[in-house]
Design a protein around this motif. Structure first.
Motif, PDB file in Angstrom:
ATOM      1  N   GLY A 161       0.796  -1.220   0.000  1.00  0.00           N
ATOM      2  CA  GLY A 161       0.000   0.000   0.000  1.00  0.00           C
ATOM      3  C   GLY A 161       0.826   1.264   0.000  1.00  0.00           C
ATOM      4  O   GLY A 161       0.308   2.348  -0.304  1.00  0.00           O
ATOM      5  N   PHE A 162       2.136   1.157   0.326  1.00  0.00           N
ATOM      6  CA  PHE A 162       2.996   2.337   0.382  1.00  0.00           C
ATOM      7  C   PHE A 162       3.728   2.612  -0.937  1.00  0.00           C
ATOM      8  O   PHE A 162       4.392   3.644  -1.072  1.00  0.00           O
ATOM      9  N   SER A 167       5.891   6.602  -4.823  1.00  0.00           N
ATOM     10  CA  SER A 167       5.896   7.014  -6.225  1.00  0.00           C
ATOM     11  C   SER A 167       5.495   8.476  -6.368  1.00  0.00           C
ATOM     12  O   SER A 167       6.103   9.236  -7.130  1.00  0.00           O
ATOM     13  N   ASN A 168       4.477   8.889  -5.615  1.00  0.00           N
ATOM     14  CA  ASN A 168       4.043  10.288  -5.657  1.00  0.00           C
ATOM     15  C   ASN A 168       5.115  11.235  -5.130  1.00  0.00           C
ATOM     16  O   ASN A 168       5.303  12.337  -5.659  1.00  0.00           O
ATOM     17  N   ILE A 169       5.814  10.821  -4.087  1.00  0.00           N
ATOM     18  CA  ILE A 169       6.888  11.655  -3.542  1.00  0.00           C
ATOM     19  C   ILE A 169       7.975  11.870  -4.579  1.00  0.00           C
ATOM     20  O   ILE A 169       8.433  13.001  -4.816  1.00  0.00           O
ATOM     21  N   ILE A 274      12.890  14.604   3.648  1.00  0.00           N
ATOM     22  CA  ILE A 274      12.857  14.258   5.069  1.00  0.00           C
ATOM     23  C   ILE A 274      11.418  14.128   5.535  1.00  0.00           C
ATOM     24  O   ILE A 274      10.571  14.963   5.204  1.00  0.00           O
ATOM     25  N   SER A 275      11.151  13.098   6.303  1.00  0.00           N
ATOM     26  CA  SER A 275       9.881  12.975   7.012  1.00  0.00           C
ATOM     27  C   SER A 275      10.196  12.812   8.485  1.00  0.00           C
ATOM     28  O   SER A 275      11.056  12.003   8.860  1.00  0.00           O
ATOM     29  N   THR A 276       9.516  13.585   9.340  1.00  0.00           N
ATOM     30  CA  THR A 276       9.723  13.481  10.782  1.00  0.00           C
ATOM     31  C   THR A 276       8.511  14.047  11.501  1.00  0.00           C
ATOM     32  O   THR A 276       7.862  14.975  10.989  1.00  0.00           O
ATOM     33  N   GLN A 323       5.019  19.365   3.092  1.00  0.00           N
ATOM     34  CA  GLN A 323       3.769  18.637   2.935  1.00  0.00           C
ATOM     35  C   GLN A 323       3.389  18.001   4.273  1.00  0.00           C
ATOM     36  O   GLN A 323       4.254  17.643   5.075  1.00  0.00           O
ATOM     37  N   ILE A 324       2.097  17.861   4.515  1.00  0.00           N
ATOM     38  CA  ILE A 324       1.618  17.068   5.642  1.00  0.00           C
ATOM     39  C   ILE A 324       1.643  15.610   5.221  1.00  0.00           C
ATOM     40  O   ILE A 324       1.157  15.250   4.150  1.00  0.00           O
ATOM     41  N   SER A 325       2.237  14.763   6.031  1.00  0.00           N
ATOM     42  CA  SER A 325       2.459  13.379   5.647  1.00  0.00           C
ATOM     43  C   SER A 325       1.153  12.639   5.384  1.00  0.00           C
ATOM     44  O   SER A 325       0.175  12.775   6.129  1.00  0.00           O
ATOM     45  N   GLY A 326       1.177  11.828   4.337  1.00  0.00           N
ATOM     46  CA  GLY A 326       0.078  10.929   4.061  1.00  0.00           C
ATOM     47  C   GLY A 326       0.360   9.537   4.598  1.00  0.00           C
ATOM     48  O   GLY A 326      -0.410   8.610   4.376  1.00  0.00           O
ATOM     49  N   HIS A 327       1.462   9.390   5.300  1.00  0.00           N
ATOM     50  CA  HIS A 327       1.914   8.096   5.821  1.00  0.00           C
ATOM     51  C   HIS A 327       1.682   8.009   7.331  1.00  0.00           C
ATOM     52  O   HIS A 327       1.070   7.078   7.815  1.00  0.00           O
ATOM     53  N   PHE A 328       2.179   9.010   8.067  1.00  0.00           N
ATOM     54  CA  PHE A 328       2.031   9.030   9.518  1.00  0.00           C
ATOM     55  C   PHE A 328       1.315  10.296   9.964  1.00  0.00           C
ATOM     56  O   PHE A 328       1.702  11.407   9.577  1.00  0.00           O
ATOM     57  N   ASN A 329       0.305  10.143  10.813  1.00  0.00           N
ATOM     58  CA  ASN A 329      -0.360  11.304  11.386  1.00  0.00           C
ATOM     59  C   ASN A 329       0.639  12.147  12.172  1.00  0.00           C
ATOM     60  O   ASN A 329       1.401  11.622  12.978  1.00  0.00           O
TER      61      ASN A 329
END
Length: 344
Positions: A161-162, A167-169, A274-276, A323-329
């Motif tokens: 599902g990820f 791909s969008n990133i 980066i995502s955090t 961007q606000i993550s679409g993976h982790f709230n």
């Protein structure tokens, strides 16, 4: 005793509906009743944190745990991962009350019992005090083990599902001209969703992870080019068009060094993603004390947009997309490029 139990039930009712001062007054009286004193101390710790006294909360949590080492079985459901936990004494951990960015003395911000987390590993102490640096607008752990992942041998399976998410990133990075080259380096490969998606798209991929099991599985199951390495000790002369650091910086005791290395390994026309988690995210502000990141044992840092941007800029990196993550709230996703770079 029946009267004491009725009083305790009233305190619990007040606690559950936010009447904290009233609950606190009753609980303090009930700490004189030995059979229920430990659980009263535990509730007092929770309330002390909510009322802005995290140091008292820390001391009171440990008072409860010392008096009743198996207190988790009185507070949690049998299905909870911490239900059978028994406190065996506080472990020696690294301690830090100085901001990892500016070195200023920070002040206690929050204190939580990690036993309440969805999954608690007793490699860690069961109580976490978070420190706040006002100038940097940054939060960090007061105590933590010297090595966070040396014991972690849990297998992970890629979640299909990820694939579209990553791909969008990568499409955003290419489509907006942040990086058009096709070499990609991922720091912290996890279950390999990003590397697998990038390889399908056509990237020349490479990744590292501190957990040897992740690397072994990535090679065995997917034939990926990966190595076991700690990024803050990683040395190479190679550079990449895209560097991915998804949910990495919050685990690093020296994030400034990590970003300095990322800047060195990034091509002049490349992009760092980066995502955090962000403690000032919309999700975190709505969740408040229910924010799961406040009980995340593996995290050493809790960034804000301000602290992350400042850290990037100190390392000659310029944030160009948020961007606000679409993976982790509650997580933010930031693209940065080398300082001074001109876009077409």
């Amino acid at each position: 005793m029946d009267d004491h139990l009725q009083q305790f039930e009233l305190a619990e009712k007040y606690f559950s509906c936010g009447r904290l001062e009233e609950a606190l007054e009753i609980l303090r009286q009930l700490t004189r009743v030995r059979p229920i004193a430990p659980i009263c101390h535990y509730r007092i710790a929770q309330i002390s944190n909510m009322l802005g006294d995290p140091e008292l909360a820390r001391d009171t949590y440990y008072k409860a745990l010392t008096a009743q080492p198996n207190i988790a079985s009185l507070l949690l459901s049998k299905e909870h991962s911490s239900y059978n936990y028994v406190f065996g004494g506080k472990k020696d951990e690294c301690k830090n009350d100085l901001c990892p960015f500016c070195g200023a003395k920070a002040s206690p911000r929050w204190c939580y019992s990690l036993l309440e987390a969805m999954y608690y590993n007793d490699f860690f102490n069961p109580v976490r005090l978070w420190m706040y640096c006002e100038p940097c607008h940054h939060i960090f752990a007061n105590e933590f083990p010297e090595k966070l992942f040396v014991y972690n041998d849990t297998p992970r399976t890629a979640n299909p599902g990820f694939f579209h998410y990553y791909s969008n990133i990568l499409s955003n990075i290419r489509g907006r001209g942040f990086a058009t080259g096709m070499s990609l380096f991922e720091v912290g490969i996890g279950a390999c969703e990003c590397l697998l998606a990038a390889r399908e798209i056509g990237y020349d991929i490479f990744g590292i992870d501190v957990i040897d099991r992740h690397v072994t599985d990535a090679r065995k199951h997917y034939g990926l080019q990966v190595e076991t390495a700690d990024f803050v000790e990683f040395e190479t002369e190679k550079q990449w068009d895209v560097i991915i650091m998804g949910d990495v910086l919050e685990h690093v005791s020296d994030p400034c060094r990590a970003l300095s290395i990322a800047e060195r390994l990034l091509k002049d026309d490349g992009a760092l993603w980066i995502s955090t988690p962000s403690f000032e995210s919309a999700f975190a502000l709505v969740a408040g004390h229910n924010d799961p990141m406040r009980r995340q044992q593996y995290h050493l840092n809790y960034f804000s947009r301000k602290s992350l941007y400042a850290l990037l800029e100190c390392n000659r990196l310029t944030p160009v997309d948020y961007q606000i993550s679409g993976h982790f709230n509650g997580s933010m996703e930031v693209v940065a490029v080398k300082a001074g770079r001109k876009f077409p």
